[in-house]
Design a protein around this motif. Structure first.
Motif, short mmCIF file in Angstrom:
data_model
loop_
_atom_site.label_atom_id
_atom_site.label_comp_id
_atom_site.label_asym_id
_atom_site.label_seq_id
_atom_site.Cartn_x
_atom_site.Cartn_y
_atom_site.Cartn_z
N LYS A 62 0.86 -1.19 0.00
CA LYS A 62 0.00 0.00 0.00
C LYS A 62 0.89 1.24 0.00
CE LYS A 62 -3.71 -2.47 0.36
NZ LYS A 62 -3.09 -3.49 -0.48
N SER A 63 0.45 2.25 -0.74
CA SER A 63 1.22 3.47 -0.80
C SER A 63 1.42 4.03 0.61
CB SER A 63 0.46 4.49 -1.66
OG SER A 63 1.22 5.65 -1.81
N GLY A 64 2.65 4.37 0.95
CA GLY A 64 2.92 5.01 2.23
C GLY A 64 3.29 4.06 3.35
N GLU A 65 3.00 2.75 3.21
CA GLU A 65 3.35 1.84 4.31
C GLU A 65 4.81 1.39 4.17
OE1 GLU A 65 0.79 -1.61 4.09
OE2 GLU A 65 2.09 -2.57 2.61
N THR A 66 5.39 0.86 5.26
CA THR A 66 6.79 0.43 5.20
C THR A 66 6.86 -1.05 4.81
OG1 THR A 66 7.47 2.05 6.82
CG2 THR A 66 8.88 0.12 6.60
N ILE A 67 7.73 -1.33 3.84
CA ILE A 67 7.86 -2.70 3.34
C ILE A 67 9.13 -3.33 3.91
CG2 ILE A 67 8.19 -4.09 1.24
CD1 ILE A 67 5.44 -2.74 1.46
N ASP A 68 8.97 -4.51 4.49
CA ASP A 68 10.13 -5.31 4.92
C ASP A 68 10.62 -6.06 3.67
OD1 ASP A 68 11.80 -7.31 5.69
OD2 ASP A 68 10.60 -7.99 7.39
N TYR B 180 4.88 2.40 -8.38
CA TYR B 180 5.36 3.19 -7.23
C TYR B 180 6.70 3.89 -7.50
CZ TYR B 180 2.19 0.03 -4.67
OH TYR B 180 1.12 -0.68 -4.24
N ARG B 181 6.91 4.96 -6.74
CA ARG B 181 8.26 5.46 -6.48
C ARG B 181 8.64 4.86 -5.13
NH1 ARG B 181 6.09 10.15 -8.73
NH2 ARG B 181 7.27 10.73 -10.61
N PHE B 182 9.94 4.71 -4.86
CA PHE B 182 10.35 4.12 -3.58
C PHE B 182 11.30 5.04 -2.85
CE2 PHE B 182 9.06 0.52 -6.15
CZ PHE B 182 8.32 -0.23 -5.26
N GLU B 183 11.19 5.04 -1.53
CA GLU B 183 12.21 5.74 -0.73
C GLU B 183 12.56 4.87 0.47
OE1 GLU B 183 9.01 8.70 1.52
OE2 GLU B 183 9.74 9.18 -0.49
N GLN B 184 13.84 4.95 0.90
CA GLN B 184 14.20 4.20 2.11
C GLN B 184 13.64 4.92 3.32
OE1 GLN B 184 17.89 2.06 3.08
NE2 GLN B 184 18.69 3.02 1.24
N SER C 140 16.04 1.77 8.09
CA SER C 140 16.42 0.79 7.07
C SER C 140 17.94 0.60 7.14
CB SER C 140 16.02 1.33 5.70
OG SER C 140 16.58 0.54 4.68
N LYS C 141 18.38 -0.66 7.09
CA LYS C 141 19.84 -0.90 7.12
C LYS C 141 20.25 -1.47 5.77
CE LYS C 141 19.95 -1.97 12.06
NZ LYS C 141 18.74 -2.74 12.39
N ASP C 142 20.86 -0.61 4.93
CA ASP C 142 21.16 -1.07 3.58
C ASP C 142 22.61 -1.48 3.38
OD1 ASP C 142 22.34 1.40 3.60
OD2 ASP C 142 21.41 2.13 1.75
N ALA C 143 23.39 -1.57 4.49
CA ALA C 143 24.77 -2.04 4.34
C ALA C 143 24.74 -3.49 3.86
CB ALA C 143 25.50 -1.94 5.68
N THR C 144 25.80 -3.87 3.14
CA THR C 144 25.84 -5.22 2.57
C THR C 144 26.04 -6.28 3.66
OG1 THR C 144 26.78 -4.30 0.57
CG2 THR C 144 27.01 -6.68 0.87
N ARG C 145 25.18 -7.27 3.63
CA ARG C 145 25.30 -8.38 4.59
C ARG C 145 25.90 -9.56 3.84
NH1 ARG C 145 22.45 -12.83 4.95
NH2 ARG C 145 22.09 -13.89 6.93
N VAL C 146 27.02 -10.05 4.36
CA VAL C 146 27.69 -11.16 3.69
C VAL C 146 27.13 -12.47 4.22
CG1 VAL C 146 29.91 -12.25 3.21
CG2 VAL C 146 29.77 -9.77 3.47
N GLY C 147 26.59 -13.26 3.34
CA GLY C 147 26.09 -14.59 3.71
C GLY C 147 26.33 -15.51 2.54
N PRO D 262 21.19 -6.69 1.28
CA PRO D 262 21.20 -5.65 2.31
C PRO D 262 20.84 -6.26 3.66
CG PRO D 262 19.67 -5.13 0.49
CD PRO D 262 20.11 -6.53 0.29
N HIS D 263 21.37 -5.67 4.74
CA HIS D 263 21.11 -6.20 6.08
C HIS D 263 19.63 -6.29 6.39
CE1 HIS D 263 24.45 -7.21 8.68
NE2 HIS D 263 25.17 -6.44 7.89
N ASP D 264 18.97 -5.16 6.26
CA ASP D 264 17.53 -5.13 6.61
C ASP D 264 16.92 -3.92 5.89
OD1 ASP D 264 15.05 -5.31 7.68
OD2 ASP D 264 15.62 -4.71 9.72
N LEU D 265 16.67 -4.11 4.61
CA LEU D 265 16.20 -2.99 3.80
C LEU D 265 14.71 -2.76 4.04
CD1 LEU D 265 17.00 -0.99 1.48
CD2 LEU D 265 16.10 -2.71 -0.11
N ARG D 266 14.37 -1.51 4.31
CA ARG D 266 12.95 -1.13 4.47
C ARG D 266 12.68 0.03 3.53
NH1 ARG D 266 10.53 -4.12 9.09
NH2 ARG D 266 12.32 -5.45 9.52
#
Ligand code: HEM
Length: 414
Positions: free
Chosen positions: A100-106, A384-388, A392-399, A404-408
């Motif tokens: 939905k527009s405006g809500e935060t996406i995990d 949609y347009r998207f914004e963080q 939101s944690k966008d640093a690279t997670r190595v696995g 990204p670690h936890d992109l929202r």
């Protein structure tokens, strides 16, 4: 890995008691992947086999591997992909619809969800797959989290302690195997034989012409679902990150889709015409490849680019390092999808961009993956347009993959 190229095309590394050879030049990664002197093996693969099974295509070698590739290949052939079009379209639009527009996406759980649903529904078919796909998502996401730790931090018996994290991992792994058994049993009980990968696996014959064993069928389904979900999920996370961080490219994707579709919902048949969207996906995969490290083992004394490699040696190379190498790419860290335009792409050295690898272990799913990634990107960017968002944690997670670690992100309706 990125800095090793300064030390040579092949670099000998001491990792504790082990010697590992790192290949840093694009041409040599191609030579490695195409040579019969190297097989899939090594400590990382061995720990993977222990968890996911020993008889699947991703870890087999030699005649068994060749036979297994012949079984699965038809499901991934270029001419088989349009058959998956309706499911890919449905899933791409359902994802855009869910938000939905405006809500935060995990982004982690949402990307995993769509990746698993597309792989499971396309390749294993069946109506029951909707509910199963949800359970598969939960099981696979947990298994992947724990698996990487077990692969790189070999604490052995400590992973058997009844700690909450170990219990959760064991439960998810058991459920993954149970789910696969259920899927196979239900297909058999239904008596149906749709033209899909599961039927191909159930009807497969071994080298002697006898039906393959139950364990191999099971391990094959696991070996296709597991690489098929985490890789696509991680790539979708990076694509969402890119749409948020490069609104100018998100707008160009939107404009291209509008021009191709004239405003109706994008469909599978449009994908071939979405040149810029495809270049955006490729450029995102260049800078943020899901598969960031690959390994091989030498089966005889051999050489690579003039360097001697002894039999039994473990070799590693990193698509991440290769695809960000300033020797191969002008303004190597810049997000520039136009570098894939026909008149510029010829400047890029061979094997400097092989996210699906080459040779006999090449990902069977390159066309399948590119079609769904392009379609999902097109469907999301048109709507949609998207914004963080804050937190939101966008640093690279190595696995096992890079993500990204936890992109929202917050989708905002166009
Ligand atoms: C193998 C990348 C999606 C199934 C591979 C390999 C790479 C790769 C680099 C070769 C590994 C090696 O050389 O050691 C990717 C990327 C994907 C993706 C970047 C998406 C962005 C998928 C999907 C599926 C899949 C969606 C299945 C549904 C497999 C299998 C293998 C494989 C079964 C093992 C092939 C063999 O050993 O013969 N993938 N993959 N992959 N991939 Fe993918």
């Amino acid at each position: 890995m990125s800095r090793l190229r300064e030390h040579g095309d092949v670099v000998r590394l001491k990792l504790g008691p082990k010697t590992v050879y790192a290949v840093t030049a694009p041409a040599l990664t191609g030579a490695l992947a195409l040579s019969n002197d190297f097989i899939i093996a090594g400590p990382l693969w061995e720990s993977l086999e222990g968890l996911l099974g020993k008889e699947g295509v991703a870890t087999a070698n030699g005649p068994r591997h060749r036979r297994q590739r012949r079984t699965i290949q038809p499901a991934f052939r270029l001419d088989a992909i349009p058959g998956y079009g309706p499911i890919m379209e449905e899933e791409a639009h359902a994802l855009a619809e869910r938000w939905k527009s405006g809500e935060t996406i995990d982004c982690t759980s949402e990307s995993f969800r769509v990746a698993v649903r597309i792989a499971a529904r396309c390749l294993l078919r069946g109506e029951y797959m909707d509910e199963r796909a949800e359970r598969l998502c939960v099981a696979l996401a947990t298994v992947f989290r724990g698996m990487y730790r077990r692969m790189v931090v070999p604490l052995g018996p400590l992973y058997n302690l009844p700690l909450p994290a170990n219990r959760e991992f064991n439960r998810a792994l058991a459920d993954l195997h149970l789910l696969v058994d259920e899927i196979v049993a239900e297909r058999r009980a239904s008596g149906q034989k749709p033209d899909d990968l599961l039927t191909a696996l159930l009807e497969a014959k071994d080298e002697n012409g006898d039906p393959i064993g139950e364990q191999e069928i099971h391990d094959q389904v696991v070996a296709i679902l597991t690489p098929g979900s985490e890789t696509i999920a991680s790539t979708i996370m990076w694509l969402l990150h890119m749409l948020a961080e490069h609104p100018e490219h998100a707008d160009r994707v939107h404009d291209e889709v509008q021009a191709v579709t004239g405003g109706r919902p994008v469909v599978f048949a449009d994908v071939r015409g979405l040149r810029h969207t495809n270049n955006v996906v490729v450029e995102s995969m260049r800078l943020s490849p899901a598969v960031w490290i690959l390994t091989r083992r030498a089966v005889r004394d051999t050489e690579l680019g003039g360097y001697s490699i002894p039999s039994g040696a473990d070799i590693i190379y990193s698509p991440y390092a290769i695809q960000r190498d300033p020797k191969s790419y002008e303004r190597h860290l810049e997000f520039d999808p136009d570098r894939w335009l026909p008149d510029r792409v010829k400047d890029i050295p061979k094997h400097a961009m092989s996210p699906f690898s080459v040779g006999n272990r090449k990902c069977p799913s390159d066309h399948f993956s590119m079609a769904q990634l392009t379609l999902v990107t097109a469907a999301l960017a048109t709507r949609y347009r998207f914004e963080q968002v804050a937190g939101s944690k966008d640093a690279t997670r190595v696995g096992i993959t890079l993500r990204p670690h936890d992109l929202r992100v917050r989708p905002v309706a166009r």
